[in-house]
Design a protein around this motif. Sequence first.
Motif, PDB file in Angstrom:
ATOM      1  N   GLU A  17     -11.980  11.387   6.140  1.00  0.00           N
ATOM      2  CA  GLU A  17     -10.671  11.913   5.515  1.00  0.00           C
ATOM      3  C   GLU A  17      -9.783  10.650   5.029  1.00  0.00           C
ATOM      4  O   GLU A  17      -9.732   9.858   5.850  1.00  0.00           O
ATOM      5  CB  GLU A  17      -9.937  12.853   6.088  1.00  0.00           C
ATOM      6  N   TRP A  18      -9.561  10.639   3.813  1.00  0.00           N
ATOM      7  CA  TRP A  18      -8.313   9.929   3.139  1.00  0.00           C
ATOM      8  C   TRP A  18      -7.083  10.118   3.756  1.00  0.00           C
ATOM      9  O   TRP A  18      -6.759  11.337   3.756  1.00  0.00           O
ATOM     10  CB  TRP A  18      -8.362   9.635   1.888  1.00  0.00           C
ATOM     11  N   GLU A  19      -6.232   9.098   4.345  1.00  0.00           N
ATOM     12  CA  GLU A  19      -4.677   9.577   4.918  1.00  0.00           C
ATOM     13  C   GLU A  19      -3.785   9.634   3.872  1.00  0.00           C
ATOM     14  O   GLU A  19      -3.750   8.570   3.047  1.00  0.00           O
ATOM     15  CB  GLU A  19      -4.581   8.687   6.154  1.00  0.00           C
ATOM     16  N   PRO A  20      -3.304  10.662   3.558  1.00  0.00           N
ATOM     17  CA  PRO A  20      -2.117  10.674   2.662  1.00  0.00           C
ATOM     18  C   PRO A  20      -1.020   9.840   3.117  1.00  0.00           C
ATOM     19  O   PRO A  20      -0.410  10.431   4.402  1.00  0.00           O
ATOM     20  CB  PRO A  20      -1.803  12.335   2.519  1.00  0.00           C
ATOM     21  N   VAL A  21      -0.308   9.016   2.491  1.00  0.00           N
ATOM     22  CA  VAL A  21       0.757   8.420   3.030  1.00  0.00           C
ATOM     23  C   VAL A  21       1.823   8.273   1.597  1.00  0.00           C
ATOM     24  O   VAL A  21       1.540   8.568   0.542  1.00  0.00           O
ATOM     25  CB  VAL A  21       0.540   7.028   3.277  1.00  0.00           C
ATOM     26  N   GLU A  22       2.929   7.629   1.895  1.00  0.00           N
ATOM     27  CA  GLU A  22       4.048   7.415   1.060  1.00  0.00           C
ATOM     28  C   GLU A  22       4.347   5.957   1.101  1.00  0.00           C
ATOM     29  O   GLU A  22       4.542   5.519   2.316  1.00  0.00           O
ATOM     30  CB  GLU A  22       5.103   8.176   0.894  1.00  0.00           C
ATOM     31  N   THR A  23       4.697   5.283   0.069  1.00  0.00           N
ATOM     32  CA  THR A  23       5.253   4.057   0.135  1.00  0.00           C
ATOM     33  C   THR A  23       6.683   3.757   0.641  1.00  0.00           C
ATOM     34  O   THR A  23       7.542   4.964   0.224  1.00  0.00           O
ATOM     35  CB  THR A  23       5.227   2.981  -1.121  1.00  0.00           C
ATOM     36  N   LEU A  28       5.248  -6.729  -6.552  1.00  0.00           N
ATOM     37  CA  LEU A  28       4.291  -7.108  -7.650  1.00  0.00           C
ATOM     38  C   LEU A  28       3.089  -7.441  -6.828  1.00  0.00           C
ATOM     39  O   LEU A  28       1.922  -7.062  -7.420  1.00  0.00           O
ATOM     40  CB  LEU A  28       4.812  -8.290  -8.397  1.00  0.00           C
ATOM     41  N   HIS A  29       3.190  -7.782  -5.301  1.00  0.00           N
ATOM     42  CA  HIS A  29       2.149  -8.183  -4.810  1.00  0.00           C
ATOM     43  C   HIS A  29       1.562  -7.424  -3.692  1.00  0.00           C
ATOM     44  O   HIS A  29       0.601  -7.821  -2.742  1.00  0.00           O
ATOM     45  CB  HIS A  29       2.248  -9.727  -3.996  1.00  0.00           C
ATOM     46  N   GLY A  30       2.089  -6.186  -3.451  1.00  0.00           N
ATOM     47  CA  GLY A  30       1.697  -5.337  -2.491  1.00  0.00           C
ATOM     48  C   GLY A  30       2.718  -4.104  -2.445  1.00  0.00           C
ATOM     49  O   GLY A  30       3.317  -3.862  -3.028  1.00  0.00           O
ATOM     50  N   GLY A  31       2.771  -3.704  -0.980  1.00  0.00           N
ATOM     51  CA  GLY A  31       3.601  -2.664  -0.623  1.00  0.00           C
ATOM     52  C   GLY A  31       3.637  -2.505   1.030  1.00  0.00           C
ATOM     53  O   GLY A  31       3.039  -3.120   1.858  1.00  0.00           O
ATOM     54  N   LEU A  32       4.746  -1.509   1.459  1.00  0.00           N
ATOM     55  CA  LEU A  32       4.736  -1.255   2.734  1.00  0.00           C
ATOM     56  C   LEU A  32       4.783   0.528   2.958  1.00  0.00           C
ATOM     57  O   LEU A  32       5.090   1.236   2.080  1.00  0.00           O
ATOM     58  CB  LEU A  32       5.966  -1.434   3.256  1.00  0.00           C
ATOM     59  N   PHE A  76       0.808  -4.395   3.336  1.00  0.00           N
ATOM     60  CA  PHE A  76      -0.335  -4.766   2.593  1.00  0.00           C
ATOM     61  C   PHE A  76      -0.130  -5.627   1.287  1.00  0.00           C
ATOM     62  O   PHE A  76       0.922  -5.609   0.627  1.00  0.00           O
ATOM     63  CB  PHE A  76      -1.214  -3.818   2.298  1.00  0.00           C
ATOM     64  N   GLU A  77      -1.178  -6.747   1.023  1.00  0.00           N
ATOM     65  CA  GLU A  77      -0.959  -7.315  -0.426  1.00  0.00           C
ATOM     66  C   GLU A  77      -2.363  -7.030  -1.008  1.00  0.00           C
ATOM     67  O   GLU A  77      -3.365  -6.702  -0.592  1.00  0.00           O
ATOM     68  CB  GLU A  77      -1.219  -8.754  -0.190  1.00  0.00           C
ATOM     69  N   PHE A  78      -2.115  -6.904  -2.373  1.00  0.00           N
ATOM     70  CA  PHE A  78      -3.154  -6.341  -3.311  1.00  0.00           C
ATOM     71  C   PHE A  78      -4.321  -7.631  -3.222  1.00  0.00           C
ATOM     72  O   PHE A  78      -4.002  -8.701  -3.170  1.00  0.00           O
ATOM     73  CB  PHE A  78      -2.863  -6.200  -4.768  1.00  0.00           C
ATOM     74  N   VAL A  79      -5.458  -7.312  -3.281  1.00  0.00           N
ATOM     75  CA  VAL A  79      -6.761  -7.995  -3.351  1.00  0.00           C
ATOM     76  C   VAL A  79      -7.131  -8.177  -4.648  1.00  0.00           C
ATOM     77  O   VAL A  79      -7.249  -9.141  -5.259  1.00  0.00           O
ATOM     78  CB  VAL A  79      -8.054  -7.416  -2.675  1.00  0.00           C
TER      79      VAL A  79
END
Length: 109
Positions: A17-23, A28-32, A76-79
């Motif tokens: 299952e994919w985990e539902p999350v919110e930022t 520009l380079h990623g998120g938390l 995380f940072e975008f790949v």
Amino acid sequence: MRVPLLVSPVGAPPTSEWEPVETLVVSLHGGLIRCRQRFPVGTTLDIRMRSKQRSTRGRVVWTALGTSQAAFEVGFEFVDPPGFWEINVPANRQPDDVPISPPGKLSTV
């Protein structure tokens, strides 16, 4: 900016299952994000927007126990190239007349 997402580690079984999350934070380079699963630093995540058919991959660069004992905060940072959030981020907010100090040195301005 809160963005509803689904996350799953790359290589997870198709039945997972994919985990539902919110930022909590986007850049520009990623998120938390805050999530129930603990993703170790270095884990690559598949990331999908819940409301759109947009997806990308991100690499976990930071993790900590969240404010709740049942949650983790994951940076995380975008790949993939930037643009996943579909927002305009100023390229440089530093005024042209303010010198930028080299790492480890403070500006005297």
